[in-house]
Design a protein around this motif. Structure first.
Motif, PDB file in Angstrom:
ATOM      1  N   CYS A   1      -6.076  10.224  14.974  1.00  0.00           N
ATOM      2  CA  CYS A   1      -4.916  10.135  14.230  1.00  0.00           C
ATOM      3  C   CYS A   1      -5.365   9.450  12.734  1.00  0.00           C
ATOM      4  N   THR A   2      -6.754   8.749  12.629  1.00  0.00           N
ATOM      5  CA  THR A   2      -7.184   7.997  11.538  1.00  0.00           C
ATOM      6  C   THR A   2      -7.942   9.184  10.772  1.00  0.00           C
ATOM      7  N   ARG A   3      -8.039  10.260  10.975  1.00  0.00           N
ATOM      8  CA  ARG A   3      -8.783  11.292  10.316  1.00  0.00           C
ATOM      9  C   ARG A   3      -7.884  12.221   9.491  1.00  0.00           C
ATOM     10  N   ASP A   4      -6.607  12.028   9.757  1.00  0.00           N
ATOM     11  CA  ASP A   4      -5.686  12.856   9.025  1.00  0.00           C
ATOM     12  C   ASP A   4      -5.775  12.457   7.495  1.00  0.00           C
ATOM     13  N   THR A   5      -5.460  13.350   6.631  1.00  0.00           N
ATOM     14  CA  THR A   5      -5.456  13.072   5.020  1.00  0.00           C
ATOM     15  C   THR A   5      -3.970  13.038   4.733  1.00  0.00           C
ATOM     16  N   TYR A   6      -3.740  11.840   4.022  1.00  0.00           N
ATOM     17  CA  TYR A   6      -2.498  11.725   3.627  1.00  0.00           C
ATOM     18  C   TYR A   6      -2.279  11.843   2.193  1.00  0.00           C
ATOM     19  N   THR A   7      -1.490  12.457   1.503  1.00  0.00           N
ATOM     20  CA  THR A   7      -1.214  12.440   0.085  1.00  0.00           C
ATOM     21  C   THR A   7      -0.017  11.406  -0.266  1.00  0.00           C
ATOM     22  N   PRO A   8      -0.389  10.111  -0.815  1.00  0.00           N
ATOM     23  CA  PRO A   8       0.695   9.139  -1.228  1.00  0.00           C
ATOM     24  C   PRO A   8       1.995   9.914  -1.910  1.00  0.00           C
ATOM     25  N   ASP A   9       2.925   9.452  -1.291  1.00  0.00           N
ATOM     26  CA  ASP A   9       4.627   9.736  -1.784  1.00  0.00           C
ATOM     27  C   ASP A   9       4.797  11.261  -1.640  1.00  0.00           C
ATOM     28  N   THR A  10       4.251  11.802  -0.466  1.00  0.00           N
ATOM     29  CA  THR A  10       4.625  13.282   0.027  1.00  0.00           C
ATOM     30  C   THR A  10       5.433  12.860   1.206  1.00  0.00           C
ATOM     31  N   TYR A  11       6.715  12.627   1.056  1.00  0.00           N
ATOM     32  CA  TYR A  11       7.239  12.044   2.321  1.00  0.00           C
ATOM     33  C   TYR A  11       8.352  13.404   2.392  1.00  0.00           C
ATOM     34  N   THR A  12       8.617  13.711   3.892  1.00  0.00           N
ATOM     35  CA  THR A  12       9.637  14.372   4.190  1.00  0.00           C
ATOM     36  C   THR A  12      10.856  13.667   4.840  1.00  0.00           C
ATOM     37  N   PRO A  13      12.107  13.690   4.256  1.00  0.00           N
ATOM     38  CA  PRO A  13      13.215  13.198   4.955  1.00  0.00           C
ATOM     39  C   PRO A  13      13.567  13.742   6.163  1.00  0.00           C
TER      40      PRO A  13
ATOM     41  N   ALA B   1       0.933  -1.086   0.073  1.00  0.00           N
ATOM     42  CA  ALA B   1       0.012   0.069   0.149  1.00  0.00           C
ATOM     43  C   ALA B   1       0.956   1.337  -0.095  1.00  0.00           C
ATOM     44  N   PRO B   2       0.417   2.437  -0.480  1.00  0.00           N
ATOM     45  CA  PRO B   2       1.445   3.634  -0.310  1.00  0.00           C
ATOM     46  C   PRO B   2       1.953   3.892   0.963  1.00  0.00           C
ATOM     47  N   GLY B   3       3.376   3.770   0.971  1.00  0.00           N
ATOM     48  CA  GLY B   3       4.001   3.609   2.176  1.00  0.00           C
ATOM     49  C   GLY B   3       4.662   2.470   2.931  1.00  0.00           C
ATOM     50  N   ALA B   4       3.732   1.379   2.594  1.00  0.00           N
ATOM     51  CA  ALA B   4       4.053   0.078   2.980  1.00  0.00           C
ATOM     52  C   ALA B   4       4.705  -0.804   2.484  1.00  0.00           C
ATOM     53  N   VAL B   5       5.753  -1.332   2.746  1.00  0.00           N
ATOM     54  CA  VAL B   5       6.753  -1.997   1.733  1.00  0.00           C
ATOM     55  C   VAL B   5       7.152  -3.314   2.333  1.00  0.00           C
ATOM     56  N   HIS B   6       7.045  -4.383   1.533  1.00  0.00           N
ATOM     57  CA  HIS B   6       7.721  -5.652   2.061  1.00  0.00           C
ATOM     58  C   HIS B   6       9.014  -5.814   1.390  1.00  0.00           C
ATOM     59  N   VAL B   7      10.075  -6.329   2.155  1.00  0.00           N
ATOM     60  CA  VAL B   7      11.361  -6.609   1.375  1.00  0.00           C
ATOM     61  C   VAL B   7      11.735  -8.129   1.864  1.00  0.00           C
ATOM     62  N   PRO B   8      11.286  -9.036   1.153  1.00  0.00           N
ATOM     63  CA  PRO B   8      11.765 -10.613   1.624  1.00  0.00           C
ATOM     64  C   PRO B   8      13.131 -10.687   1.709  1.00  0.00           C
TER      65      PRO B   8
ATOM     66  N   PRO C   1       1.132   7.296   4.200  1.00  0.00           N
ATOM     67  CA  PRO C   1      -0.094   7.333   4.296  1.00  0.00           C
ATOM     68  C   PRO C   1      -0.679   6.001   4.772  1.00  0.00           C
ATOM     69  N   SER C   2       0.296   5.088   5.289  1.00  0.00           N
ATOM     70  CA  SER C   2       0.054   3.800   5.864  1.00  0.00           C
ATOM     71  C   SER C   2       0.226   3.486   7.291  1.00  0.00           C
ATOM     72  N   ARG C   3       0.896   4.573   7.786  1.00  0.00           N
ATOM     73  CA  ARG C   3       1.453   4.685   9.169  1.00  0.00           C
ATOM     74  C   ARG C   3       0.433   3.966  10.184  1.00  0.00           C
ATOM     75  N   PHE C   4      -0.956   4.541   9.931  1.00  0.00           N
ATOM     76  CA  PHE C   4      -1.843   4.317  10.957  1.00  0.00           C
ATOM     77  C   PHE C   4      -2.666   3.035  10.398  1.00  0.00           C
ATOM     78  N   ALA C   5      -2.451   2.153   9.476  1.00  0.00           N
ATOM     79  CA  ALA C   5      -3.040   1.375   8.833  1.00  0.00           C
ATOM     80  C   ALA C   5      -3.160   0.124   9.948  1.00  0.00           C
ATOM     81  N   TYR C   6      -4.600  -0.616  10.146  1.00  0.00           N
ATOM     82  CA  TYR C   6      -5.007  -1.510  11.075  1.00  0.00           C
ATOM     83  C   TYR C   6      -3.881  -2.762  10.297  1.00  0.00           C
ATOM     84  N   HIS C   7      -3.461  -3.594  11.284  1.00  0.00           N
ATOM     85  CA  HIS C   7      -2.723  -4.559  10.739  1.00  0.00           C
ATOM     86  C   HIS C   7      -2.568  -5.930  11.820  1.00  0.00           C
ATOM     87  N   GLY C   8      -2.495  -6.872  11.706  1.00  0.00           N
ATOM     88  CA  GLY C   8      -2.438  -8.106  12.718  1.00  0.00           C
ATOM     89  C   GLY C   8      -1.879  -9.486  12.087  1.00  0.00           C
ATOM     90  N   VAL C   9      -1.785 -10.392  13.130  1.00  0.00           N
ATOM     91  CA  VAL C   9      -1.461 -11.953  12.720  1.00  0.00           C
ATOM     92  C   VAL C   9      -2.100 -12.717  13.095  1.00  0.00           C
TER      93      VAL C   9
END
Length: 276
Positions: A154-166, A43-50, A238-246
């Protein structure tokens, strides 16, 4: 409910804590059948590196985690405010997490101050973020511009994909979770931090189904990702506050060459945004 440290405490004796977690980012011999795979944005901002961690790095992390699990604040099943007890066992570094706050002392365990977060683990976190966000300066981490978040907003913030600030990625806490073959983690948000810097997740041992969802609700849409030993997963922006689980661990799919006889270790690095 799992018993204390099954498959974790019995492999090897207490060892000196490493001064590094090995060299290389996902290079060299791997534990298990997979080698380093293609970076994939879930997802935007969520990266998997096997296969990002080498076998040597995994072995060093298992040694370190086994030592931390013994104290000064020992690994434990976290008690929830509703009276429930988590099936996953957790030990913390830097800051102690208990639902739903960070403190320096583990008042819900033994009152002791948690072990410090070592500099080599901070550096590993920086390398992980650089590997996940390849188009950014490796000396900095990709993160969304900072906001003031609470558990309610926190879930109500509007994020724009790929607008990262280093920003300089300097994690100050690690949550180390141990899963036996019965342990699960329900869908939740990591939102007790006062920072929206990325979360770094490292997996060692048995494979698991990692369910990565959306920022609005615990239910669909979500994506199930299989995480194997050595895998890196980073979520920010944009994915920092996404729900996740195992929802499931796959017993017997890890390799004892890591030093882990059974179960799954998950090491998550975070910036709390706290001082003191």
């Amino acid at each position: 409910m799992s018993t204390p440290l099954p498959g974790f405490e019995s492999f090897g004796a207490l060892a000196a804590e490493p001064t590094s977690a090995g060299s290389g980012e996902g290079r060299g011999e791997q534990a298990g059948s997979r080698t380093t795979g293609a970076r994939r944005e879930i997802a935007p901002g969520a990266v998997h590196v096997p296969g990002w961690l080498s076998l040597a790095q995994q072995q060093a992390l298992v040694v370190a985690c086994r030592n931390w699990a013994r104290g000064p604040v020992p690994i434990r099943h976290t008690k929830l405010p509703n009276g429930g007890v988590m099936s996953v066992q957790t030990v913390c570094l830097g800051w102690h997490w208990q639902p739903y706050a960070y403190t320096r002392t583990a008042d819900d365990v033994n009152g002791a101050q948690v072990a410090e977060l070592p500099s080599w683990l901070v550096e590993l976190g920086r390398k992980a973020v650089a590997a996940a966000y390849q188009d950014r300066d490796p000396a900095t981490a990709a993160a969304h511009p900072s906001h003031s978040h609470t558990r309610d907003t926190c879930t109500r913030d509007t994020y724009t994909p790929d607008t990262y600030t280093p920003i300089a990625y300097t994690p100050d806490t690690a949550l180390i979770n141990f899963y036996d073959d019965q342990a699960k983690m329900g869908m939740h948000q990591d939102k007790d931090e006062r920072s929206d810097a990325p979360v770094v997740s490292l997996s060692i041992g048995d494979r698991c189904v990692f369910r990565f969802g959306n920022t609005e609700k615990r239910t669909k849409p979500y994506t199930d990702v299989e995480l194997a030993s050595g895998d890196l997963f980073v979520f920010g922006g944009p994915s920092r506050f996404a729900y996740h689980g195992v929802p499931k661990v796959r017993p017997g799919t890890g390799s004892p060459t890591t030093g882990l006889a059974g179960g799954r270790l998950n090491i998550t690095l975070r910036m709390t945004g706290l001082r003191g």
